[in-house]
Design a protein around this motif. Structure first.
Motif, mmCIF file in Angstrom:
data_model
loop_
_atom_site.group_PDB
_atom_site.id
_atom_site.type_symbol
_atom_site.label_atom_id
_atom_site.label_comp_id
_atom_site.label_asym_id
_atom_site.label_seq_id
_atom_site.Cartn_x
_atom_site.Cartn_y
_atom_site.Cartn_z
ATOM 1 N N SER A 44 0.877 -0.925 -0.338
ATOM 2 C CA SER A 44 -0.242 -0.234 0.411
ATOM 3 C C SER A 44 0.636 1.896 -0.252
ATOM 4 O O SER A 44 0.147 2.569 -0.987
ATOM 5 N N THR A 45 2.190 1.350 0.358
ATOM 6 C CA THR A 45 3.013 2.694 0.953
ATOM 7 C C THR A 45 3.421 3.066 -0.808
ATOM 8 O O THR A 45 3.785 4.341 -1.205
ATOM 9 N N LEU A 46 4.208 1.360 -1.447
ATOM 10 C CA LEU A 46 4.200 1.630 -2.924
ATOM 11 C C LEU A 46 3.430 2.133 -3.882
ATOM 12 O O LEU A 46 3.623 3.336 -4.495
ATOM 13 N N LEU A 47 2.027 1.496 -3.489
ATOM 14 C CA LEU A 47 0.423 2.455 -4.169
ATOM 15 C C LEU A 47 0.785 3.645 -4.255
ATOM 16 O O LEU A 47 0.561 4.618 -4.753
ATOM 17 N N SER A 48 0.843 4.468 -2.932
ATOM 18 C CA SER A 48 0.719 5.656 -2.737
ATOM 19 C C SER A 48 1.610 5.827 -3.334
ATOM 20 O O SER A 48 1.290 7.551 -3.493
#
Length: 219
Positions: A44-48
């Motif tokens: 999710s951090t990478l998606l953000s």
């Protein structure tokens, strides 16, 4: 094949904890990527970061051949080319039409063009005729399909999906999976997180696997 993103020496820290450590990661346009890894692996951090909503602690993100500058107001145009759909998207307590129209209104699209795009998006998720339905009266699967229609109505170049099939019924999951698989041919690059171990086998996709925030060979 055109490079859509390039991540170079990306690190993301929360206090003393490093949640992402990506030395080098190119992402090509016109493809479907599945982003896999255990809970807490940094998906999710990478998606953000890819959504241009969260700046890395260090390193460079290049989007469409341009290094992203996180310090000025130039991100708005780039952000409008990217749409992030969360696992549990929020729908307004209004009609399906109003929900799907939201992003179009924000971009100044109205009238017959808006109506056409709404109809096309609802047809893609097999909800034609639902425009007057209240969003809060929908089933969970129908609500997820409306959220997908809202994302697709603005015709994003990049669609980022955070576990979009995790909490829906089987029929909705199969419908949305087929739709997602078709999007690269329609001109939308897709990066989707998943815990479904069978999905990489079913879909023509590339895979990015994270282990403790670092890219690793997929199991």
């Amino acid at each position: 094949m055109k490079t859509l993103y390039h991540l170079d020496s990306i690190r993301k820290n929360y206090g003393p904890r490093t949640v992402l450590d990506i030395p080098d990661l190119p992402i090509q346009a016109g493809k479907l990527y599945l982003l896999t890894g255990a809970n807490g692996s940094g998906k999710s951090t990478l998606l953000s970061i890819l959504a241009l909503l969260s700046a890395p602690t260090s390193g460079t993100v290049t989007f469409d051949d341009r290094p992203v500058s996180w310090q000025n107001g130039s991100l708005l145009a780039a952000r409008r080319r990217v749409t992030l759909l969360h696992q549990a998207p929020y729908l307004f307590n209004e009609s399906v039409h109003a929900n799907v129209a939201f992003g179009l209104r924000a971009r100044g699209i109205s009238g017959s063009e808006q109506q056409q795009l709404i109809e096309q998006a609802l047809a893609m998720v097999e909800l034609s005729g639902f425009q007057k339905r209240k969003a809060r009266e929908l089933s969970g699967g129908e609500a997820q399909r409306v959220a997908m229609a809202r994302a697709l109505a603005i015709r994003p170049e990049v669609l980022l999906l955070d576990e979009p099939l995790a909490n829906v019924d089987r029929d909705t999951a199969l419908l949305l999976e087929r739709l997602i698989a078709s999007l690269p041919e329609r001109g939308t690059s897709v990066i989707m997180t998943t815990h479904d171990i069978g999905q990489p086998e079913r879909l023509a996709c590339e895979r990015i696997h994270l282990v403790a925030g670092r890219p690793a060979p997929a199991p």
